[in-house]
Design a protein around this motif. Structure first.
Motif, PDB file in Angstrom:
ATOM      1  N   ASN A 199      72.415 -67.305  23.926  1.00 41.65           N
ATOM      2  CA  ASN A 199      71.924 -67.762  25.228  1.00 41.65           C
ATOM      3  C   ASN A 199      73.055 -67.866  26.239  1.00 41.65           C
ATOM      4  OD1 ASN A 199      69.241 -67.912  24.437  1.00 41.65           O
ATOM      5  ND2 ASN A 199      69.492 -69.966  23.606  1.00 41.65           N
ATOM      6  N   PHE A 200      74.197 -68.407  25.800  1.00 41.72           N
ATOM      7  CA  PHE A 200      75.346 -68.496  26.698  1.00 41.72           C
ATOM      8  C   PHE A 200      75.828 -67.101  27.099  1.00 41.72           C
ATOM      9  CE2 PHE A 200      76.549 -72.579  27.865  1.00 41.72           C
ATOM     10  CZ  PHE A 200      76.331 -73.464  26.832  1.00 41.72           C
ATOM     11  N   SER A 201      75.836 -66.160  26.132  1.00 44.50           N
ATOM     12  CA  SER A 201      76.286 -64.801  26.441  1.00 44.50           C
ATOM     13  C   SER A 201      75.390 -64.182  27.513  1.00 44.50           C
ATOM     14  CB  SER A 201      76.272 -63.941  25.180  1.00 44.50           C
ATOM     15  OG  SER A 201      77.223 -64.408  24.266  1.00 44.50           O
ATOM     16  N   THR A 202      74.071 -64.375  27.359  1.00 41.24           N
ATOM     17  CA  THR A 202      73.139 -63.847  28.359  1.00 41.24           C
ATOM     18  C   THR A 202      73.392 -64.486  29.714  1.00 41.24           C
ATOM     19  OG1 THR A 202      71.477 -63.504  26.643  1.00 41.24           O
ATOM     20  CG2 THR A 202      70.702 -63.545  28.921  1.00 41.24           C
ATOM     21  N   GLU A 203      73.557 -65.801  29.707  1.00 42.33           N
ATOM     22  CA  GLU A 203      73.810 -66.514  30.963  1.00 42.33           C
ATOM     23  C   GLU A 203      75.130 -66.058  31.591  1.00 42.33           C
ATOM     24  OE1 GLU A 203      71.670 -68.514  32.493  1.00 42.33           O
ATOM     25  OE2 GLU A 203      70.305 -68.044  30.864  1.00 42.33           O
TER      26      GLU A 203
END
Length: 192
Positions: free
Chosen positions: A38-42
């Motif tokens: 999720n952090f990578s996507t964000e």
């Protein structure tokens, strides 16, 4: 332009590396992998909408401080292993001295913390979705700063939950002592 993008990619890789370091110190890899994804996507969305190198540097510095604060306040695998070892011994003592399975089930019921972790995770995901929805333009960059502050609050809540868990563990230790005392009394009465 390509040099700036390479610098941005390098900095994002550093952030991902720091997330990976934190992941190795967390309790479950699956939950951290979900957070990392999720952090990578964000972070990819942020990278696509970033306006200046200075703004990215400010964000990187804030995240670095947040990660350092988390590292400072989070338990290491060794500490968790020591707690686990301690609990394993206490559970073995409880099993050896327990009068009924119902009492053991009551103790297990009081140790249910996965739901609390899931609630925190869901709240974090909602906050991240909120940040993503509000970071469409350069003018809305201020919302990212607000999200960082809200993340601080979430970390504080996690710390409070950890303190609550410590209190529960203390209560369980006291219950174990009470059970041992009660069993000893019953055995003493039984032998007389």
């Amino acid at each position: 332009m390509e040099a700036i993008l390479n610098q941005i990619l390098d900095k994002l890789q550093m952030i991902e590396h720091e997330v990976s370091d934190i992941k190795t110190n967390m309790a479950t890899k699956q939950e951290l992998e979900e957070v990392k994804q999720n952090f990578s996507t964000e972070l990819e969305d942020i990278k696509a909408n970033m306006a200046t190198k200075r703004e990215l540097e400010e964000v990187r510095n804030r995240f670095t401080k947040e990660f350092e604060d988390i590292r400072t306040n989070m338990a290491t695998k060794q500490e968790l292993e020591e707690v686990k070892h301690s609990f394993t011994k206490e559970i073995e003592d409880i099993k050896a001295n327990m009068a009924t399975k119902q009492e053991l089930e009551d103790i297990k019921a009081n140790m249910a913390t996965k739901q609390e972790l899931e609630d925190v995770k869901n709240n974090l995901m909602k906050e991240l979705d909120h940040v993503k929805a509000n970071m469409v333009t350069k003018q809305e960059f201020v919302f990212l700063q607000q999200a960082v502050l809200e993340t601080n609050e979430i970390v504080k809540k996690i710390e409070q939950n950890m303190e609550k868990h410590e209190r529960i563990l203390d209560l369980l230790s006291r219950r174990s002592i009470e059970h041992e005392a009660a069993i000893s009394s019953i055995r003493l009465i039984k032998t007389t």
